[in-house]
Design a protein around this motif. Structure first.
Motif, PDB file in Angstrom:
ATOM      1  N   TYR A 191       0.640  -1.516   0.152  1.00 15.51           N
ATOM      2  CA  TYR A 191       0.075   0.079  -0.259  1.00 15.51           C
ATOM      3  C   TYR A 191       0.935   1.054  -0.117  1.00 15.51           C
ATOM      4  O   TYR A 191       1.554   1.300   0.859  1.00 15.51           O
ATOM      5  CB  TYR A 191      -0.783  -0.351   1.235  1.00 15.51           C
ATOM      6  N   GLY A 192       0.498   2.582  -0.685  1.00 23.49           N
ATOM      7  CA  GLY A 192       0.941   3.214  -0.679  1.00 23.49           C
ATOM      8  C   GLY A 192       2.288   3.756  -1.703  1.00 23.49           C
ATOM      9  O   GLY A 192       2.442   2.563  -2.590  1.00 23.49           O
ATOM     10  N   PRO A 193       2.455   4.977  -1.691  1.00 22.22           N
ATOM     11  CA  PRO A 193       2.131   6.044  -0.925  1.00 22.22           C
ATOM     12  C   PRO A 193       0.780   7.271  -1.344  1.00 22.22           C
ATOM     13  O   PRO A 193       0.152   6.616  -2.618  1.00 22.22           O
ATOM     14  CB  PRO A 193       3.045   7.517  -1.778  1.00 22.22           C
ATOM     15  N   ALA A 194       0.318   6.853  -0.096  1.00 19.55           N
ATOM     16  CA  ALA A 194      -0.967   7.532   0.146  1.00 19.55           C
ATOM     17  C   ALA A 194      -0.958   8.849  -0.477  1.00 19.55           C
ATOM     18  O   ALA A 194      -0.148   9.846  -0.536  1.00 19.55           O
ATOM     19  CB  ALA A 194      -1.439   7.792   1.569  1.00 19.55           C
ATOM     20  N   PRO A 195      -2.238   9.657  -1.087  1.00 24.18           N
ATOM     21  CA  PRO A 195      -1.713  11.089  -1.565  1.00 24.18           C
ATOM     22  C   PRO A 195      -1.736  11.705  -0.704  1.00 24.18           C
ATOM     23  O   PRO A 195      -0.918  12.781  -0.525  1.00 24.18           O
ATOM     24  CB  PRO A 195      -3.920  10.347  -1.901  1.00 24.18           C
ATOM     25  N   ALA A 196      -2.104  11.733   1.035  1.00 33.41           N
ATOM     26  CA  ALA A 196      -2.139  12.536   2.011  1.00 33.41           C
ATOM     27  C   ALA A 196      -1.601  12.385   3.120  1.00 33.41           C
ATOM     28  O   ALA A 196      -2.745  10.999   3.032  1.00 33.41           O
ATOM     29  CB  ALA A 196      -2.394  14.085   1.790  1.00 33.41           C
TER      30      ALA A 196
END
Length: 218
Positions: A191-196
């Motif tokens: 998972y990731g990177p997340a948007p923020a």
């Protein structure tokens, strides 16, 4: 005629719930939380909220069973153990549970990463150098070595550094590269990177926005 049987391409590391023969816990949907035991709950909550940027959700306790065996039977600790607990939201996808225990047989030695039970918690950042500079100014934080770049293997290109919290818990910062080598060998993705770093994701059944967190790397 339209088939109602799901069609998938077999890939290492991917589960397909509902398909006969798939392994895994029936009905599992996601990791609910990770948990760590800390020496001082107030200190740990303050560090994760004020330094790391977590959001405190709730605290509870004392959790205990003064005359019974619930603590040993249900939690695997000394029958007279007493726990105080805090639940935090750590970024967009992680619930972090912190325990402070009092127990007659308590060990107060934190495991090294090489010990059984050794562990660390890693956080992705967009600018590792800026994050390292920030941690250098935080009281009690100990950076281990210098930031390194992985040169080969499945995650070549990633940058990382370990650090210790004021009470000695091991943590890590990671700055992920794009197009990691392992992505060429499997459809599975980390998972990731997340948007923020955004903890404002409604999650109650009453919420009007029940969209699941996306996997931007998928």
């Amino acid at each position: 005629m339209t088939s109602t049987t799901p069609t998938t391409t077999a890939s290492p590391g991917l589960r397909h719930p509902g398909i006969p023969g798939d392994s895994g816990i029936p009905g599992a949907t996601n990791v609910d939380h990770i948990a760590y035991t800390v020496p001082d709950l107030d200190q740990a909550v303050a560090f994760f909220t004020e330094v790391v940027g977590a959001e405190l959700i709730y605290r509870e306790g004392p959790v205990q069973d003064p005359h019974g065996d619930m603590m040993s039977r249900q939690l695997g600790v000394h029958p007279r153990a007493v726990a105080h607990i805090a639940m935090l939201r750590l970024g967009p996808v992680t619930n972090l549970e912190l325990f402070e225990y009092e127990a007659p047989d308590q060990s107060r030695v934190l495991p090294a990463n090489s010990d059984w039970g050794g562990h660390h918690l890693a956080i992705h950042v967009t600018d590792l150098d800026a994050a390292v500079q920030y941690l250098r100014g935080q009281p009690g934080v100990q950076l281990l070595g210098t930031a390194r770049t992985i040169q080969d293997g499945p995650i070549a290109g990633n940058r990382w550094i370990y650090f210790r919290t004021p009470w000695g818990m091991q943590m890590e910062l990671v700055q992920a590269a794009t197009g990691l080598p392992y992505e060429n060998t499997t459809r599975a993705r980390r998972y990731g990177p997340a948007p923020a770093w955004d903890t404002d994701h409604p999650s109650s059944p009453e919420s009007s926005d029940l969209r699941p967190a996306r996997n931007p790397s998928a």
